[in-house]
Motif scaffolding. Structure first.
Motif, PDB file in Angstrom:
ATOM      1  N   LEU A 229      -1.332   4.618   1.465  1.00 14.80           N
ATOM      2  CA  LEU A 229      -2.010   5.914   1.588  1.00 14.80           C
ATOM      3  C   LEU A 229      -2.432   6.469   0.237  1.00 14.80           C
ATOM      4  CD1 LEU A 229       0.219   7.544   4.332  1.00 14.80           C
ATOM      5  CD2 LEU A 229      -2.251   7.214   4.510  1.00 14.80           C
ATOM      6  N   ALA A 230      -1.643   6.188  -0.807  1.00  7.50           N
ATOM      7  CA  ALA A 230      -1.969   6.698  -2.134  1.00  7.50           C
ATOM      8  C   ALA A 230      -3.152   5.980  -2.758  1.00  7.50           C
ATOM      9  CB  ALA A 230      -0.750   6.574  -3.055  1.00  7.50           C
ATOM     10  N   HIS A 231      -3.511   4.818  -2.219  1.00 10.46           N
ATOM     11  CA  HIS A 231      -4.545   4.002  -2.867  1.00 10.46           C
ATOM     12  C   HIS A 231      -5.806   3.840  -2.012  1.00 10.46           C
ATOM     13  CE1 HIS A 231      -5.456   1.130  -6.159  1.00 10.46           C
ATOM     14  NE2 HIS A 231      -6.214   0.565  -5.251  1.00 10.46           N
ATOM     15  N   TYR A 232      -5.664   3.865  -0.703  1.00 13.25           N
ATOM     16  CA  TYR A 232      -6.804   3.581   0.186  1.00 13.25           C
ATOM     17  C   TYR A 232      -7.056   4.759   1.130  1.00 13.25           C
ATOM     18  CZ  TYR A 232      -6.050  -1.259  -1.316  1.00 13.25           C
ATOM     19  OH  TYR A 232      -5.886  -2.404  -2.068  1.00 13.25           O
ATOM     20  N   ARG A 233      -8.254   4.778   1.707  1.00 12.92           N
ATOM     21  CA  ARG A 233      -8.621   5.802   2.672  1.00 12.92           C
ATOM     22  C   ARG A 233      -8.114   5.404   4.056  1.00 12.92           C
ATOM     23  NH1 ARG A 233     -13.678   4.809   0.711  1.00 12.92           N
ATOM     24  NH2 ARG A 233     -14.551   4.609   2.812  1.00 12.92           N
ATOM     25  N   VAL A 234      -6.841   5.634   4.264  1.00 15.24           N
ATOM     26  CA  VAL A 234      -6.195   5.317   5.538  1.00 15.24           C
ATOM     27  C   VAL A 234      -5.833   6.619   6.233  1.00 15.24           C
ATOM     28  CG1 VAL A 234      -4.238   4.155   6.633  1.00 15.24           C
ATOM     29  CG2 VAL A 234      -5.269   3.180   4.585  1.00 15.24           C
ATOM     30  N   GLY A 235      -5.940   6.628   7.551  1.00 15.26           N
ATOM     31  CA  GLY A 235      -5.603   7.819   8.307  1.00 15.26           C
ATOM     32  C   GLY A 235      -4.168   8.246   8.103  1.00 15.26           C
ATOM     33  N   ARG A 236      -3.929   9.526   7.941  1.00 19.12           N
ATOM     34  CA  ARG A 236      -2.591  10.071   7.704  1.00 19.12           C
ATOM     35  C   ARG A 236      -1.938  10.621   8.965  1.00 19.12           C
ATOM     36  NH1 ARG A 236      -1.290  10.949   2.370  1.00 19.12           N
ATOM     37  NH2 ARG A 236      -2.945  10.435   0.881  1.00 19.12           N
ATOM     38  N   LYS A 237      -2.732  10.863   9.991  1.00 21.12           N
ATOM     39  CA  LYS A 237      -2.181  11.476  11.192  1.00 21.12           C
ATOM     40  C   LYS A 237      -1.436  10.440  12.030  1.00 21.12           C
ATOM     41  CE  LYS A 237      -5.797  15.011  11.513  1.00 21.12           C
ATOM     42  NZ  LYS A 237      -6.873  15.594  12.358  1.00 21.12           N
ATOM     43  N   PRO A 238      -0.471  10.889  12.861  1.00 20.22           N
ATOM     44  CA  PRO A 238       0.177   9.961  13.788  1.00 20.22           C
ATOM     45  C   PRO A 238      -0.865   9.253  14.651  1.00 20.22           C
ATOM     46  CG  PRO A 238       1.315  12.072  13.766  1.00 20.22           C
ATOM     47  CD  PRO A 238       0.060  12.264  12.955  1.00 20.22           C
ATOM     48  N   GLY A 239      -0.670   7.985  14.821  1.00 22.58           N
ATOM     49  CA  GLY A 239      -1.641   7.203  15.589  1.00 22.58           C
ATOM     50  C   GLY A 239      -2.584   6.406  14.733  1.00 22.58           C
TER      51      GLY A 239
END
Length: 375
Positions: A229-239
């Protein structure tokens, strides 16, 4: 002359051929009954069989990716990794460092925006201090201007034990399969984080927080997602996150999805088993703690713990897989929870090997794609 080098395999095959030819050529001269002749015959036969065994072993290791190096094979790979940043001008000290980038094999187009990209990375867990190597697949959309503000769903992909992360790329073809499925509209673009569950080699930690030892479950449940998450544009929300694995990695995937449904909304176990073994590769994982041992037993967990709001997928084969009957029982046990969702892929036949998993990976990726969201 590395363990997985084609030159090593070729040399072993050549030695086997030479020894076989030498045995045939020298056999008449060694047909006497003297101790030297008998010793020569025994020596040639043993040497020929030994080299044949080595050749078959090297070929099998190349095909299935059991060990990455001689040190890995002989259990000398014990030190944890050290992060070295080779990217000019890149920030240092982060939990994830990119050390190499490459193309997806067989992809059309030279640019990442058309064929995606694979990044070799080093990851260090900030809370567990576990360091490991991984490969990250980024889909073409990740680099396209119209998606520059979009976050993508991510799936952690685990090997079996001992396994090599490279095999997920070169043998099981996860990036190429994901690229083809997305281009055909059968799954959404996703980020894949590919690594082996053996993060404290040579020990098989079975994704367990070992008392006084590696906190492997915590690494996969917290440190790994935080680093990505700190490096890529990945979803942070559950799911936004799922996890896939084969064999040992399959057990880990199912367990992590059950134990941490707020992190992993879906878990797929290809040829998985359902309880942590105890053998020379694992050692004593629980140090006599019955609570920890029960928690790692998925049968016990499903029966005694509150149902997890997550989705599971299991795979097996009617002929060739030793987990077939257990998998059918596991499906029924999950259905009894009333909350955890279960799906399956059951082949008519297929062994515990890469060929079988390559047949199961496309539907698995489609399944997990349908259960994750980037935003």
């Amino acid at each position: 002359m590395g363990l997985t080098s084609n030159n090593t395999l070729a040399l072993a095959v050549l030695a086997a051929v030479v020894l076989f030819a030498g045995t045939v050529w020298l056999w008449p001269k060694l047909a006497r009954r003297s101790w030297r002749a008998v010793g020569g015959r025994v020596g040639l036969l043993l040497a020929t069989q030994l080299v044949l065994f080595v050749s078959v072993g090297l070929a099998a290791n190349q095909a299935f990716g059991f060990y990455a190096s001689w040190a890995d094979l002989f259990g000398r790979e014990t030190s944890q990794g050290v992060v070295v940043d080779h990217t000019t001008g890149a920030p240092s000290g982060g939990p994830l460092q990119v050390i190499e980038t490459g193309r997806v094999r067989g992809a059309t187009g030279l640019r990442p925006s058309s064929g995606g990209q694979i990044e070799k990375v080093d990851i260090v867990g900030r809370t567990t201090n576990i360091a490991t190597r991984a490969y990250v697949y980024l889909p073409p959309e990740y680099f396209q201007p119209r998606y520059r503000t979009r976050t993508f769903p991510a799936a952690v992909v685990l090997t079996g034990y001992p396994g090599t992360a490279q095999a997920l790329v070169s043998k099981l073809h996860y990036p190429r399969t994901a690229l083809d499925l997305a281009q055909d509209g059968r799954m959404q673009p996703m980020i894949l984080v590919m690594l082996r569950p053996t993060v404290a080699p040579p020990r098989d930690t079975e994704c367990v927080d070992i008392p006084g030892g590696p906190q492997t479950e915590s690494f996969f449940a917290k440190d790994l997602p935080d680093a990505v998450l700190a490096h890529y544009r990945v979803g942070r929300k559950p799911g936004s996150w799922g996890i896939i694995g084969d064999s040992t990695g399959g057990y880990c995937a199912l367990k992590l999805a059950l134990h941490h449904p707020g992190v992993y909304a879906a878990g797929a176990g290809l040829s998985a088993y359902y309880d942590a073994p105890k053998d020379p590769t694992t050692g004593d994982l629980f140090h006599g703690d019955k609570g920890l041992r029960d928690r790692a037993n998925l049968w016990w967990y499903l029966k005694h713990m509150p149902a997890s709001d997550t989705s599971l997928l299991v795979t097996s084969s009617k002929v060739g897989e030793p987990n077939y009957k257990d998998t059918l029982k596991f499906i029924e046990r999950v259905k009894d929870t009333g909350l955890t969702r279960i799906s399956s892929v059951i082949l008519e036949s297929g062994g515990h090997n890469f060929n079988t998993w390559r047949r199961e990976i496309p539907p698995t990726l489609q399944w997990i794609s349908g259960r994750l969201a980037g935003h």
